[in-house]
Design an enzyme around this catalytic site. Structure first.
Site, PDB file in Angstrom:
ATOM      1  N   HIS A  17     -17.186 -14.621  51.944  1.00 49.02           N
ATOM      2  CA  HIS A  17     -17.947 -15.555  51.169  1.00 49.02           C
ATOM      3  C   HIS A  17     -19.403 -15.509  51.923  1.00 49.02           C
ATOM      4  O   HIS A  17     -20.628 -15.594  51.490  1.00 49.02           O
ATOM      5  CB  HIS A  17     -17.541 -17.074  51.243  1.00 49.02           C
ATOM      6  CG  HIS A  17     -16.246 -17.472  50.382  1.00 49.02           C
ATOM      7  ND1 HIS A  17     -15.135 -18.015  51.156  1.00 49.02           N
ATOM      8  CD2 HIS A  17     -15.883 -17.247  49.296  1.00 49.02           C
ATOM      9  CE1 HIS A  17     -14.132 -18.172  50.242  1.00 49.02           C
ATOM     10  NE2 HIS A  17     -14.535 -17.627  49.062  1.00 49.02           N
ATOM     11  N   LYS A  41      -6.482 -24.958  40.897  1.00 52.88           N
ATOM     12  CA  LYS A  41      -5.816 -24.713  42.105  1.00 52.88           C
ATOM     13  C   LYS A  41      -5.764 -25.712  43.021  1.00 52.88           C
ATOM     14  O   LYS A  41      -6.866 -26.439  43.207  1.00 52.88           O
ATOM     15  CB  LYS A  41      -6.718 -23.402  42.974  1.00 52.88           C
ATOM     16  CG  LYS A  41      -6.668 -22.113  42.083  1.00 52.88           C
ATOM     17  CD  LYS A  41      -7.374 -21.061  43.245  1.00 52.88           C
ATOM     18  CE  LYS A  41      -7.975 -19.996  42.664  1.00 52.88           C
ATOM     19  NZ  LYS A  41      -9.008 -19.448  43.694  1.00 52.88           N
ATOM     20  N   ARG A  90     -14.307  -8.746  44.112  1.00 47.69           N
ATOM     21  CA  ARG A  90     -13.407  -7.779  45.006  1.00 47.69           C
ATOM     22  C   ARG A  90     -12.721  -6.720  44.433  1.00 47.69           C
ATOM     23  O   ARG A  90     -12.303  -5.611  44.896  1.00 47.69           O
ATOM     24  CB  ARG A  90     -12.479  -8.716  45.751  1.00 47.69           C
ATOM     25  CG  ARG A  90     -13.219  -9.598  46.916  1.00 47.69           C
ATOM     26  CD  ARG A  90     -12.150 -10.823  47.179  1.00 47.69           C
ATOM     27  NE  ARG A  90     -11.999 -11.582  46.087  1.00 47.69           N
ATOM     28  CZ  ARG A  90     -11.212 -12.737  45.975  1.00 47.69           C
ATOM     29  NH1 ARG A  90     -10.755 -13.273  47.284  1.00 47.69           N
ATOM     30  NH2 ARG A  90     -11.165 -13.287  44.805  1.00 47.69           N
ATOM     31  N   SER A 128      -9.133 -16.499  50.646  1.00 49.41           N
ATOM     32  CA  SER A 128      -9.027 -17.820  51.448  1.00 49.41           C
ATOM     33  C   SER A 128      -7.347 -17.946  51.574  1.00 49.41           C
ATOM     34  O   SER A 128      -6.939 -18.319  52.385  1.00 49.41           O
ATOM     35  CB  SER A 128      -9.515 -19.018  50.680  1.00 49.41           C
ATOM     36  OG  SER A 128     -10.914 -19.048  50.668  1.00 49.41           O
TER      37      SER A 128
HETATM   38  P1  ADP Z   1     -12.451 -19.766  43.104  1.00 55.62           P
HETATM   39  O1  ADP Z   1     -11.392 -20.344  43.057  1.00 55.62           O
HETATM   40  O2  ADP Z   1     -13.848 -19.767  42.218  1.00 55.62           O
HETATM   41  O3  ADP Z   1     -12.079 -18.069  42.970  1.00 55.62           O
HETATM   42  P2  ADP Z   1     -12.778 -18.655  45.767  1.00 55.62           P
HETATM   43  O4  ADP Z   1     -13.830 -19.765  46.672  1.00 55.62           O
HETATM   44  O5  ADP Z   1     -11.722 -18.071  45.923  1.00 55.62           O
HETATM   45  O6  ADP Z   1     -13.182 -19.796  44.594  1.00 55.62           O
HETATM   46  O7  ADP Z   1     -14.332 -17.479  45.451  1.00 55.62           O
HETATM   47  C1  ADP Z   1     -15.690 -17.932  45.226  1.00 55.62           C
HETATM   48  C2  ADP Z   1     -16.377 -16.742  44.716  1.00 55.62           C
HETATM   49  O8  ADP Z   1     -16.112 -15.936  46.035  1.00 55.62           O
HETATM   50  C3  ADP Z   1     -15.655 -16.023  43.779  1.00 55.62           C
HETATM   51  O9  ADP Z   1     -16.675 -15.416  42.947  1.00 55.62           O
HETATM   52  C4  ADP Z   1     -14.616 -14.881  44.451  1.00 55.62           C
HETATM   53  O10 ADP Z   1     -14.508 -13.671  43.729  1.00 55.62           O
HETATM   54  C5  ADP Z   1     -15.505 -14.706  45.688  1.00 55.62           C
HETATM   55  N1  ADP Z   1     -14.760 -14.129  46.731  1.00 55.62           N
HETATM   56  C6  ADP Z   1     -13.896 -14.398  47.403  1.00 55.62           C
HETATM   57  N2  ADP Z   1     -13.685 -13.815  48.485  1.00 55.62           N
HETATM   58  C7  ADP Z   1     -14.594 -12.929  48.521  1.00 55.62           C
HETATM   59  C8  ADP Z   1     -14.799 -11.517  49.373  1.00 55.62           C
HETATM   60  N3  ADP Z   1     -13.985 -11.426  50.353  1.00 55.62           N
HETATM   61  N4  ADP Z   1     -15.637 -10.725  49.028  1.00 55.62           N
HETATM   62  C9  ADP Z   1     -16.794 -11.133  48.338  1.00 55.62           C
HETATM   63  N5  ADP Z   1     -16.498 -12.221  47.326  1.00 55.62           N
HETATM   64  C10 ADP Z   1     -15.581 -12.953  47.342  1.00 55.62           C
END
Ligand code: ADP
Length: 161
Positions: A17, A41, A90, A128
């Site tokens: 992130h 979620k 990703r 996460s």
């Molecule tokens: P959501 O529940 O909306 O997927 P996340 O917190 O899991 O929320 O992810 C927020 C955004 O960040 C999404 O667009 C996700 O694809 C992106 N994201 C999550 N992990 C990574 C990573 N390791 N590298 C790049 N983008 C990421």
């Protein structure tokens, strides 16, 4: 003033992130990291904890602010007068999901726009949920999360909590 919104669960914020935030914040005047309160979620950390952890990590970024939000992303976007939403990609499955999300959001708001930023290759496996899983077994999460919040996460998973 060009505002972008980076929405997500951030449960918790990871180095993946952070990389997206660092890159996206250089493409706009103001980046709002928007922590989703209610989503399909079930989150492990509360919205307040997720916002606080993100704030701790993002203090050095002068044009990034963190807030939580509820409801429709397109409403929040219009409230904030945001030009676009940023998402990280990703994998192929992230990409498919984002295509659907952007098509749906465009039905709701015809000015909806999104930037899909490819994950850095070495961060593409970080999520996460992997952080939570490793932390729940007492494993080393230092390569996956910003150092400012490593101990906060570890403590939440410690057997005394
Ligand atoms: P959501 O529940 O909306 O997927 P996340 O917190 O899991 O929320 O992810 C927020 C955004 O960040 C999404 O667009 C996700 O694809 C992106 N994201 C999550 N992990 C990574 C990573 N390791 N590298 C790049 N983008 C990421």
């Amino acid at each position: 003033m060009k505002t972008f919104i980076y929405p997500g669960s951030f449960d918790p914020l990871t180095r993946g992130h952070m990389d997206i935030i660092w890159r996206a914040s250089s493409l706009c005047d103001r980046l709002i990291v928007a922590v989703l309160k209610n989503n399909s979620k079930e989150a492990f950390f509360s919205p307040e904890e997720r916002v606080q952890m993100a704030q701790l990590c993002l203090l050095p970024f002068s044009n990034v602010l963190v807030c939580s939000f509820d409801g429709l992303l397109v409403d929040f976007m219009q409230e904030q007068k945001a030009a676009a939403v940023v998402r990280g990609i990703r994998s192929e499955s992230d990409f498919r999901y984002e295509l659907e999300l952007s098509a749906t959001n465009r039905l709701l708001y015809d000015k909806y726009e999104s930037f899909l930023l490819p994950a850095r290759q070495d961060y593409a496996i970080i999520s996460s949920s992997i952080v939570r899983e490793v932390a729940s077994y007492g494993g080393d999460i230092s390569a996956m999360v910003p150092e400012q919040i490593e101990n906060i996460i570890k403590e939440r998973f410690s057997p005394n909590n």
